[in-house]
Design an enzyme around this catalytic site. Structure first.
Site, PDB file in Angstrom:
ATOM      1  N   GLY A 169      93.725 -51.687  42.500  1.00  0.00           N
ATOM      2  CA  GLY A 169      93.300 -51.840  44.033  1.00  0.00           C
ATOM      3  C   GLY A 169      92.938 -53.150  44.281  1.00  0.00           C
ATOM      4  N   CYS A 170      92.757 -53.662  45.385  1.00  0.00           N
ATOM      5  CA  CYS A 170      92.708 -54.922  46.098  1.00  0.00           C
ATOM      6  C   CYS A 170      91.239 -55.730  45.479  1.00  0.00           C
ATOM      7  CB  CYS A 170      92.638 -55.352  47.502  1.00  0.00           C
ATOM      8  SG  CYS A 170      91.986 -54.193  48.440  1.00  0.00           S
ATOM      9  N   TYR A 171      90.096 -54.925  46.040  1.00  0.00           N
ATOM     10  CA  TYR A 171      88.704 -55.204  45.419  1.00  0.00           C
ATOM     11  C   TYR A 171      88.525 -55.133  43.880  1.00  0.00           C
ATOM     12  CZ  TYR A 171      86.741 -54.507  50.501  1.00  0.00           C
ATOM     13  OH  TYR A 171      86.492 -54.861  51.446  1.00  0.00           O
ATOM     14  N   SER A 189      90.023 -58.326  42.270  1.00  0.00           N
ATOM     15  CA  SER A 189      89.119 -59.440  42.659  1.00  0.00           C
ATOM     16  C   SER A 189      88.055 -59.624  41.698  1.00  0.00           C
ATOM     17  CB  SER A 189      88.652 -59.494  44.084  1.00  0.00           C
ATOM     18  OG  SER A 189      87.801 -60.565  44.334  1.00  0.00           O
TER      19      SER A 189
END
Length: 347
Positions: free
Chosen positions: A150-152, A155
């Site tokens: 996932g994106c979060y 990061s």
């Protein structure tokens, strides 16, 4: 297999699907042979994404209309909860990168708890590789099915995993304050995403209960060698794309903020897409927009014994489609940066 890899994108009408088309249009070893979109079936790509209308690509079709005997590889960009049975039905020769959350969580009970239903392809989950590329190249290269992070979680993990592995920070005291552009919510029409609802404001969502929390904790726990629970709160920003994660950490073993920077510099010195900003430079989402790059920054906190680690990426590229293409390149032994070398857009 033909000279070029025959690729299908399932869910090509969403933001992530559109990014996959944009990136793969520059890939010399890929030929897009099928694009699916259940509600947009029968339309041309130009009707769905006018900015990609110049590309000569197949008309959008439904998944059950695809002849997978003529497909070597699938990017699955379908909504969470809809992917498991689709992938389970694919022929064994087809390799897959799944961009949904359906195969990211190793523990099936955790998946059921956070996504509200039992996993529908448990045998596939056993074989799925969690594809945070910088930490999993060997496993990704040998995988049939890669679960794109996932994106979060991408990061946060790029910022924190090396620090936990090195013992530079305390595993029991991590706060992640993350902010994302509206495209992270998908392309479907939703009242909460209307311009009048998001412009000129910022709000937290999924407070204390966002589905990316267990994914983040899974990766950080593996890095620390012990279970970790993090304080994670996402916020919606009035911008189209980008993520900024501010990670508040407690220093361990006598380390200083400069020691954290040194750990990250060493870990990523040979990486193509992960960079550490110079001291005093605060990375911004506009510094990575439209690219597969992630920029990290380290700052001392005014609270003694603590530091702040910043991480920025484009949620649709390194947070989704770009990392998926990066994983595909690794799976086939190609240059990892193929089709991903676009510099960030500015302004």
């Amino acid at each position: 297999m033909t000279d070029q890899l025959r690729v299908a994108i399932l869910g090509a009408s969403g933001y992530t699907g559109g990014e996959l088309v944009r990136l793969l249009s520059l890939h010399p070893q890929v030929r897009l042979t099928a694009l699916t979109a259940e509600r947009q079936a029968g339309k041309t790509l130009a009707e769905v994404f006018p900015h990609l209308g110049y590309l000569k690509l197949p008309t959008l079709v439904k998944i059950d209309e695809v002849d997978f005997s003529q497909v070597d590889f699938v990017f699955c960009a379908l909504p969470h909860g809809t992917t498991q049975q689709v992938i389970a039905a694919l022929p064994q020769h087809v390799r897959v990168v799944d961009l949904s959350a359906d195969f990211r969580l190793h523990n099936l009970a955790t998946y059921a708890e956070w996504y509200g239903h039992e996993h529908l392809a448990p045998a596939l989950q056993t074989d799925a590789v969690y594809g945070l590329t910088e930490f999993a190249r060997g496993a990704v290269g040998n995988a049939r099915l890669v679960a794109n992070p996932g994106c979060y979680p991408t990061s946060a993990q790029l910022a924190l995993v090396p620090l936990l592995e090195s013992g530079a920070i305390e595993s029991s005291d991590i706060i992640i304050d993350a902010k994302s552009g509206v495209s992270g919510a998908g392309r479907d029409a939703k009242q909460a995403n209307l311009f009048g609802e998001v412009a000129e404001g910022i709000h937290a969502y999924g407070v204390g209960a966002h589905r990316h929390a267990p994914e983040i904790e899974q990766g950080l726990s593996a890095a620390a060698g012990a279970p970790i629970i993090v304080n994670f709160t996402p916020h919606l920003m009035p911008m189209s794309r980008g993520i900024l994660s501010s990670c508040y950490v407690k220093l361990a073993n006598g380390n200083k903020p400069d020691d954290l920077r040194a750990v990250l510099d060493k870990r990523y010195e040979d990486e193509k897409f992960v960079h550490v900003a110079a001291p005093g430079v605060s990375p911004a989402t506009r510094h990575v927009r439209g690219s597969n790059h992630t920029i990290l920054g380290v700052f001392p906190d005014r609270v003694p014994g603590r530091a702040i680690v910043l991480s920025v990426l484009d949620n649709l590229v390194k947070g989704a489609a770009g990392q998926a293409v990066q994983n595909m390149n690794v799976m086939f032994g190609w240059n990892e940066a193929t089709a991903l070398e676009q510099a960030p857009l500015f302004p």
